[in-house]
Design a protein around this motif. Structure first.
Motif, PDB file in Angstrom:
ATOM      1  N   PHE A 149      43.436  70.532 -61.652  1.00 54.72           N
ATOM      2  CA  PHE A 149      44.861  70.503 -61.981  1.00 54.72           C
ATOM      3  C   PHE A 149      45.586  71.744 -61.450  1.00 54.72           C
ATOM      4  CE2 PHE A 149      43.511  67.240 -65.034  1.00 54.72           C
ATOM      5  CZ  PHE A 149      44.511  66.298 -64.829  1.00 54.72           C
ATOM      6  N   HIS A 150      44.872  72.863 -61.351  1.00 48.17           N
ATOM      7  CA  HIS A 150      45.474  74.072 -60.774  1.00 48.17           C
ATOM      8  C   HIS A 150      45.937  73.806 -59.339  1.00 48.17           C
ATOM      9  CE1 HIS A 150      45.938  78.325 -59.624  1.00 48.17           C
ATOM     10  NE2 HIS A 150      45.267  78.002 -58.525  1.00 48.17           N
ATOM     11  N   PHE A 151      45.083  73.174 -58.551  1.00 56.22           N
ATOM     12  CA  PHE A 151      45.438  72.933 -57.149  1.00 56.22           C
ATOM     13  C   PHE A 151      46.392  71.762 -56.976  1.00 56.22           C
ATOM     14  CE2 PHE A 151      41.562  75.516 -56.441  1.00 56.22           C
ATOM     15  CZ  PHE A 151      42.181  76.533 -55.712  1.00 56.22           C
ATOM     16  N   LEU A 152      46.512  70.917 -57.999  1.00 53.14           N
ATOM     17  CA  LEU A 152      47.582  69.920 -57.998  1.00 53.14           C
ATOM     18  C   LEU A 152      48.927  70.634 -58.053  1.00 53.14           C
ATOM     19  CD1 LEU A 152      48.453  66.874 -58.320  1.00 53.14           C
ATOM     20  CD2 LEU A 152      48.394  67.284 -60.783  1.00 53.14           C
ATOM     21  N   VAL A 153      49.022  71.633 -58.931  1.00 54.09           N
ATOM     22  CA  VAL A 153      50.249  72.427 -59.043  1.00 54.09           C
ATOM     23  C   VAL A 153      50.492  73.222 -57.758  1.00 54.09           C
ATOM     24  CG1 VAL A 153      51.374  74.322 -60.281  1.00 54.09           C
ATOM     25  CG2 VAL A 153      50.101  72.579 -61.554  1.00 54.09           C
ATOM     26  N   GLN A 154      49.433  73.812 -57.207  1.00 58.53           N
ATOM     27  CA  GLN A 154      49.581  74.609 -55.984  1.00 58.53           C
ATOM     28  C   GLN A 154      50.041  73.756 -54.815  1.00 58.53           C
ATOM     29  OE1 GLN A 154      49.434  77.753 -57.742  1.00 58.53           O
ATOM     30  NE2 GLN A 154      49.170  78.141 -55.567  1.00 58.53           N
ATOM     31  N   ALA A 155      49.579  72.498 -54.768  1.00 62.09           N
ATOM     32  CA  ALA A 155      49.997  71.599 -53.694  1.00 62.09           C
ATOM     33  C   ALA A 155      51.495  71.341 -53.768  1.00 62.09           C
ATOM     34  CB  ALA A 155      49.223  70.285 -53.772  1.00 62.09           C
ATOM     35  N   ARG A 156      52.014  71.197 -55.006  1.00 63.45           N
ATOM     36  CA  ARG A 156      53.465  70.988 -55.153  1.00 63.45           C
ATOM     37  C   ARG A 156      54.221  72.232 -54.739  1.00 63.45           C
ATOM     38  NH1 ARG A 156      57.818  70.841 -54.521  1.00 63.45           N
ATOM     39  NH2 ARG A 156      59.526  69.812 -55.650  1.00 63.45           N
ATOM     40  N   GLY A 164      58.980  69.503 -60.001  1.00 67.09           N
ATOM     41  CA  GLY A 164      58.037  70.613 -59.836  1.00 67.09           C
ATOM     42  C   GLY A 164      58.320  71.747 -60.813  1.00 67.09           C
ATOM     43  N   GLY A 165      58.000  72.967 -60.382  1.00 65.71           N
ATOM     44  CA  GLY A 165      58.296  74.149 -61.182  1.00 65.71           C
ATOM     45  C   GLY A 165      57.593  74.180 -62.525  1.00 65.71           C
ATOM     46  N   THR A 166      58.271  74.755 -63.494  1.00 66.78           N
ATOM     47  CA  THR A 166      57.696  74.962 -64.829  1.00 66.78           C
ATOM     48  C   THR A 166      57.329  73.647 -65.504  1.00 66.78           C
ATOM     49  OG1 THR A 166      59.033  76.974 -65.076  1.00 66.78           O
ATOM     50  CG2 THR A 166      58.092  76.029 -67.074  1.00 66.78           C
ATOM     51  N   LEU A 167      58.150  72.613 -65.287  1.00 68.81           N
ATOM     52  CA  LEU A 167      57.870  71.317 -65.908  1.00 68.81           C
ATOM     53  C   LEU A 167      56.516  70.781 -65.455  1.00 68.81           C
ATOM     54  CD1 LEU A 167      58.684  68.876 -67.612  1.00 68.81           C
ATOM     55  CD2 LEU A 167      59.866  67.957 -65.588  1.00 68.81           C
ATOM     56  N   LEU A 168      56.261  70.799 -64.148  1.00 68.02           N
ATOM     57  CA  LEU A 168      54.988  70.308 -63.626  1.00 68.02           C
ATOM     58  C   LEU A 168      53.828  71.183 -64.099  1.00 68.02           C
ATOM     59  CD1 LEU A 168      53.285  68.453 -61.882  1.00 68.02           C
ATOM     60  CD2 LEU A 168      53.830  69.903 -59.905  1.00 68.02           C
ATOM     61  N   GLU A 169      54.046  72.487 -64.133  1.00 69.07           N
ATOM     62  CA  GLU A 169      52.992  73.404 -64.593  1.00 69.07           C
ATOM     63  C   GLU A 169      52.596  73.092 -66.033  1.00 69.07           C
ATOM     64  OE1 GLU A 169      54.776  77.199 -64.032  1.00 69.07           O
ATOM     65  OE2 GLU A 169      54.921  76.979 -61.858  1.00 69.07           O
ATOM     66  N   LEU A 170      53.593  72.837 -66.878  1.00 66.17           N
ATOM     67  CA  LEU A 170      53.337  72.526 -68.273  1.00 66.17           C
ATOM     68  C   LEU A 170      52.631  71.178 -68.414  1.00 66.17           C
ATOM     69  CD1 LEU A 170      53.656  73.192 -71.274  1.00 66.17           C
ATOM     70  CD2 LEU A 170      55.922  72.128 -71.201  1.00 66.17           C
ATOM     71  N   VAL A 171      53.115  70.170 -67.684  1.00 66.93           N
ATOM     72  CA  VAL A 171      52.513  68.835 -67.746  1.00 66.93           C
ATOM     73  C   VAL A 171      51.065  68.877 -67.259  1.00 66.93           C
ATOM     74  CG1 VAL A 171      52.562  66.505 -66.749  1.00 66.93           C
ATOM     75  CG2 VAL A 171      54.679  67.559 -67.567  1.00 66.93           C
ATOM     76  N   ALA A 172      50.817  69.582 -66.148  1.00 71.42           N
ATOM     77  CA  ALA A 172      49.457  69.690 -65.610  1.00 71.42           C
ATOM     78  C   ALA A 172      48.527  70.373 -66.610  1.00 71.42           C
ATOM     79  CB  ALA A 172      49.478  70.461 -64.294  1.00 71.42           C
ATOM     80  N   ALA A 173      49.020  71.422 -67.253  1.00 71.81           N
ATOM     81  CA  ALA A 173      48.201  72.145 -68.238  1.00 71.81           C
ATOM     82  C   ALA A 173      47.868  71.253 -69.430  1.00 71.81           C
ATOM     83  CB  ALA A 173      48.921  73.405 -68.700  1.00 71.81           C
ATOM     84  N   VAL A 174      48.849  70.487 -69.891  1.00 72.94           N
ATOM     85  CA  VAL A 174      48.628  69.575 -71.018  1.00 72.94           C
ATOM     86  C   VAL A 174      47.633  68.486 -70.632  1.00 72.94           C
ATOM     87  CG1 VAL A 174      49.705  67.817 -72.485  1.00 72.94           C
ATOM     88  CG2 VAL A 174      50.865  70.001 -72.108  1.00 72.94           C
ATOM     89  N   LEU A 175      47.783  67.928 -69.432  1.00 70.18           N
ATOM     90  CA  LEU A 175      46.853  66.899 -68.960  1.00 70.18           C
ATOM     91  C   LEU A 175      45.430  67.459 -68.862  1.00 70.18           C
ATOM     92  CD1 LEU A 175      48.947  65.163 -66.134  1.00 70.18           C
ATOM     93  CD2 LEU A 175      48.388  64.236 -68.386  1.00 70.18           C
ATOM     94  N   ALA A 176      45.316  68.697 -68.408  1.00 68.92           N
ATOM     95  CA  ALA A 176      44.003  69.335 -68.298  1.00 68.92           C
ATOM     96  C   ALA A 176      43.356  69.510 -69.672  1.00 68.92           C
ATOM     97  CB  ALA A 176      44.134  70.690 -67.599  1.00 68.92           C
ATOM     98  N   THR A 208      44.518  76.242 -65.234  1.00 64.65           N
ATOM     99  CA  THR A 208      45.504  75.351 -64.619  1.00 64.65           C
ATOM    100  C   THR A 208      46.755  76.111 -64.167  1.00 64.65           C
ATOM    101  OG1 THR A 208      44.726  73.559 -66.041  1.00 64.65           O
ATOM    102  CG2 THR A 208      46.815  73.219 -64.965  1.00 64.65           C
ATOM    103  N   LEU A 209      47.024  77.240 -64.772  1.00 66.19           N
ATOM    104  CA  LEU A 209      48.238  77.996 -64.434  1.00 66.19           C
ATOM    105  C   LEU A 209      48.287  78.339 -62.955  1.00 66.19           C
ATOM    106  CD1 LEU A 209      48.407  80.473 -67.460  1.00 66.19           C
ATOM    107  CD2 LEU A 209      49.668  78.333 -67.148  1.00 66.19           C
ATOM    108  N   PRO A 210      49.463  78.289 -62.330  1.00 67.88           N
ATOM    109  CA  PRO A 210      49.587  78.566 -60.893  1.00 67.88           C
ATOM    110  C   PRO A 210      49.288  80.026 -60.552  1.00 67.88           C
ATOM    111  CG  PRO A 210      51.751  78.367 -61.901  1.00 67.88           C
ATOM    112  CD  PRO A 210      50.755  77.947 -62.943  1.00 67.88           C
ATOM    113  N   SER A 211      48.935  80.242 -59.304  1.00 66.19           N
ATOM    114  CA  SER A 211      48.555  81.581 -58.846  1.00 66.19           C
ATOM    115  C   SER A 211      49.670  82.600 -59.042  1.00 66.19           C
ATOM    116  CB  SER A 211      48.170  81.532 -57.366  1.00 66.19           C
ATOM    117  OG  SER A 211      47.092  80.650 -57.172  1.00 66.19           O
ATOM    118  N   GLY A 212      50.931  82.155 -58.905  1.00 66.49           N
ATOM    119  CA  GLY A 212      52.063  83.067 -59.038  1.00 66.49           C
ATOM    120  C   GLY A 212      52.128  83.724 -60.398  1.00 66.49           C
ATOM    121  N   ILE A 260      57.042  56.248 -63.972  1.00 59.35           N
ATOM    122  CA  ILE A 260      58.426  56.618 -64.288  1.00 59.35           C
ATOM    123  C   ILE A 260      58.493  58.055 -64.802  1.00 59.35           C
ATOM    124  CG2 ILE A 260      60.342  56.182 -65.890  1.00 59.35           C
ATOM    125  CD1 ILE A 260      59.683  53.197 -65.673  1.00 59.35           C
ATOM    126  N   VAL A 261      57.456  58.471 -65.541  1.00 59.00           N
ATOM    127  CA  VAL A 261      57.411  59.835 -66.087  1.00 59.00           C
ATOM    128  C   VAL A 261      56.855  60.820 -65.066  1.00 59.00           C
ATOM    129  CG1 VAL A 261      56.363  61.306 -67.850  1.00 59.00           C
ATOM    130  CG2 VAL A 261      57.181  59.023 -68.456  1.00 59.00           C
TER     131      VAL A 261
END
Length: 266
Positions: free
Chosen positions: A125-132, A22-34, A65-69, A13-14
């Motif tokens: 987790f970086h490439f999880l974000v990149q895939a999105r 996606g976007g900033t929310l996913l980037e933040l969540v991925a970084a926290v999970l990492a 984890t931060l995206p390439s952009g 659900i979360v």
């Protein structure tokens, strides 16, 4: 089992809306999970969360984890010698310097473990974000391969599994379940790739599905080996009934970088 199901439902659900937005929310969540996953390695290694190596590794995995952009924007004002790859190497140097300052209480082996963990978790987790960022169908392509392989292997393994796959690492896994899970993933994801075309033609994508399905199972076994080495049942306990973040993302953080290496994430 009830606790496991409830945790899975709440997590979906979360997590699913986070993926969709996606976007900033996913980037933040991925970084926290990492960072949480890295803290699980720290705990298994029996180091304090406030120790120098723990703090450095958590900052390092966050940055990885931060995206390439984001790094492209930062590279515009960072000194030439402090580009992305060299900046990350600073964390490796800090680990090595710490072996000297600590008078080898923090050993070269410790430095190797923490450095490898940063790469393993951070790039996953970086490439999880990149895939999105490549598209919603791309990230679901990778995620569904992992989920379908895992579910297929579990169900088929329970029904007909007899031959142990890797008894020293994961006693319950069988060759029958492993092969069955991959077959199910290839069939289902071929249909997915037909209706949601990916980077390459369908025959090439079938080969990629096969590779990723097998790679995901290696990811599971890698983490199982890690737990066996440190003699723990789960990497953590943040997810009741499921263990830690590494327990849930072990396949994903192997599959996503390989999807990128195969050209599936542009």
């Amino acid at each position: 089992m009830k606790t496991r199901v409830i945790t899975a439902v709440i997590a979906l659900i979360v997590f699913i809306p986070t993926i969709l937005l996606g976007g900033t929310l996913l980037e933040l969540v991925a970084a926290v999970l990492a960072v949480i996953a890295m803290s699980e390695v720290v705990l298994m290694r029996k180091k304090l969360f406030v120790s120098f190596e723990a703090i450095v590794s958590m900052i390092g995995v966050f940055l990885m984890t931060l995206p390439s952009g984001i790094w492209k924007q930062w590279n515009a004002w960072l000194p030439v010698g402090l580009q992305f790859s060299s900046l990350l190497y600073i964390f490796v140097l800090l680990m090595l310097f710490h072996t000297v300052v600590s008078r080898n209480h923090f050993s070269f082996e410790d430095a190797g473990v923490f450095t490898l963990a940063m790469m393993y978790i951070g790039m996953g987790f970086h490439f999880l974000v990149q895939a999105r960022e490549a598209g919603i169908s791309v990230i679901f392509f990778g995620m569904l391969i992992v989920w379908i392989t895992d579910s297929g292997a579990y169900m088929i393994g329970r029904k007909i599994g007899k031959t142990p796959l890797a008894p020293r690492l994961s006693p319950n896994k069988t060759w029958e379940g492993s092969i069955g899970g991959t077959v199910v993933a290839v069939v289902v994801m071929t249909i997915y790739a037909y209706f949601f075309p990916q980077v390459y033609s369908l025959p090439v994508m079938i080969l990629i599905i096969l590779i990723l399905s097998i790679a995901g199972q290696f990811g599971d076994l890698i983490e199982s080996g890690l737990k066996r080495y440190y003699k723990v049942k789960d990497s953590g306990n943040i997810l009741p009934g499921h263990g830690g973040i590494l327990d849930r993302f072990d396949s994903m953080i192997i599959v996503m970088p390989i999807l990128y290496l195969l050209g599936g994430v542009l």
